[in-house]
Design an enzyme around this catalytic site. Structure first.
Site, PDB file in Angstrom:
ATOM      1  N   ASP A  48       0.835  -1.194   0.000  1.00 25.66           N
ATOM      2  CA  ASP A  48       0.000   0.000   0.000  1.00 25.66           C
ATOM      3  C   ASP A  48       0.876   1.252   0.000  1.00 25.66           C
ATOM      4  OD1 ASP A  48      -2.280  -1.520   0.108  1.00 25.66           O
ATOM      5  OD2 ASP A  48      -2.602  -1.282   2.256  1.00 25.66           O
ATOM      6  N   LYS A  70      -3.394   3.783  -2.882  1.00 26.27           N
ATOM      7  CA  LYS A  70      -4.742   4.303  -3.060  1.00 26.27           C
ATOM      8  C   LYS A  70      -4.859   5.636  -2.338  1.00 26.27           C
ATOM      9  CE  LYS A  70      -7.156  -0.144  -3.369  1.00 26.27           C
ATOM     10  NZ  LYS A  70      -8.224  -0.990  -2.787  1.00 26.27           N
ATOM     11  N   ASP A 103      -3.589  -3.804  10.211  1.00 26.97           N
ATOM     12  CA  ASP A 103      -3.905  -5.228  10.144  1.00 26.97           C
ATOM     13  C   ASP A 103      -4.684  -5.507   8.864  1.00 26.97           C
ATOM     14  OD1 ASP A 103      -4.304  -7.903  11.919  1.00 26.97           O
ATOM     15  OD2 ASP A 103      -6.115  -7.492  10.763  1.00 26.97           O
ATOM     16  N   MET A 182      -9.974   6.624   8.223  1.00 30.51           N
ATOM     17  CA  MET A 182     -10.235   7.257   6.919  1.00 30.51           C
ATOM     18  C   MET A 182     -11.329   8.320   7.022  1.00 30.51           C
ATOM     19  SD  MET A 182     -10.179   3.708   4.697  1.00 30.51           S
ATOM     20  CE  MET A 182     -11.333   2.922   5.832  1.00 30.51           C
TER      21      MET A 182
END
Length: 267
Positions: A48, A70, A103, A182
């Site tokens: 990521d 992303k 996680d 987020m």
């Protein structure tokens, strides 16, 4: 009937394995031993964008690193394409370390990737990591549970579709801690939603930016000042929002200044 040699060879070809690995909240020292060993031995790492560079630096020099970063409304690769990439590499005989912040099974979409691999007959190992919620709160010295403040903790994704239609009743309030992943882009909607559902505007909020890293910040404000705090302090991802009386624990003098500014913006 004559057996097709190429089909026989394909059936017996070695399939690689996909390791869904939690990278923890950022500090390389918080990797599990299993995660560190896989990272240092892997030939292919699919990671990521929020995985700390210090963690990626642990990979061996010959490892192939593939970023599938992303960001809101801007994805290097769609989730379906990430799933296909993992399957394709494994079927080609490659062992893959899929490295995720926190996680893999806590807002990491690891469940979808594991499902795609299993459907293709690719073996999968799940290597848990310290969730960002646990790592960030510990680094900020904010207890998610406290005998005098909270005995219930809820994790919520603040970027989900239909945020305003979701039922958050009972997730925050007296004796409860609400942790939002987020949630920077929807900070205003989050505070408005919770206040409309009956939460007091002055409930303590902590925003933990870049937890466990050298440039970590812990910013505090009342719930009604959350959006102002995020905007005025230009908070960047990764960041976690903690809502509840525990968020007022172990704060320093700098927090009081920011809190005062947030209160002023509310008026």
């Amino acid at each position: 009937m004559t057996e097709n040699p190429s089909s026989h060879a394909h059936a017996n070809a070695r399939r690689g394995k996909v390791h869904l690995v939690g990278a923890g909240p950022g500090d390389p020292d918080l990797l599990t031993l299993r995660a560190a060993r896989l990272l240092m031995s892997a030939s292919l790492i699919v990671h990521d964008g929020l995985v700390d560079p210090a963690i990626l630096a642990m990979a061996r020099p010959t490892a192939r690193l593939v970023s599938v970063a992303k960001a809101r409304s801007r994805h290097t690769m769609k989730q379906e394409d990430i799933n296909a990439l993992l399957v394709r590499e494994a079927l080609a005989g490659n062992d893959v370390v899929r490295l995720k912040g926190g996680d893999p099974f806590v807002f990491g979409r690891g469940g979808e990737e594991a499902q795609a691999c299993k459907a293709a007959g690719v073996p999968v190992e799940i290597v848990p990591g310290i969730s960002s919620a646990l790592g960030a709160s510990a680094a900020a010295q904010i207890p998610l549970t406290h005998r005098d403040h909270a005995s219930i903790v809820s994790f919520v994704a603040g970027q989900c579709k239909g945020l305003s239609e979701q039922d958050w009743s009972g997730l925050a309030g007296k004796g409860r801690t609400l942790v939002i992943f987020m949630g920077l882009a929807t900070a205003a909607q989050i505070s408005e939603k919770l206040i409309a559902d009956g939460l007091a505007p002055d409930v303590p909020v902590a925003v933990i930016e870049k937890a466990t890293r050298p440039d970590m910040r812990v910013l505090r404000a009342p719930l009604a000042g959350l959006a102002y705090l995020v905007d005025s302090e230009r908070v960047q991802s990764p960041a976690l929002i903690v809502i509840g009386s525990v968020a007022a624990q172990n704060h320093d003098a700098a927090d009081n200044t920011i809190r005062a500014l947030a209160l002023e913006a509310m008026q």
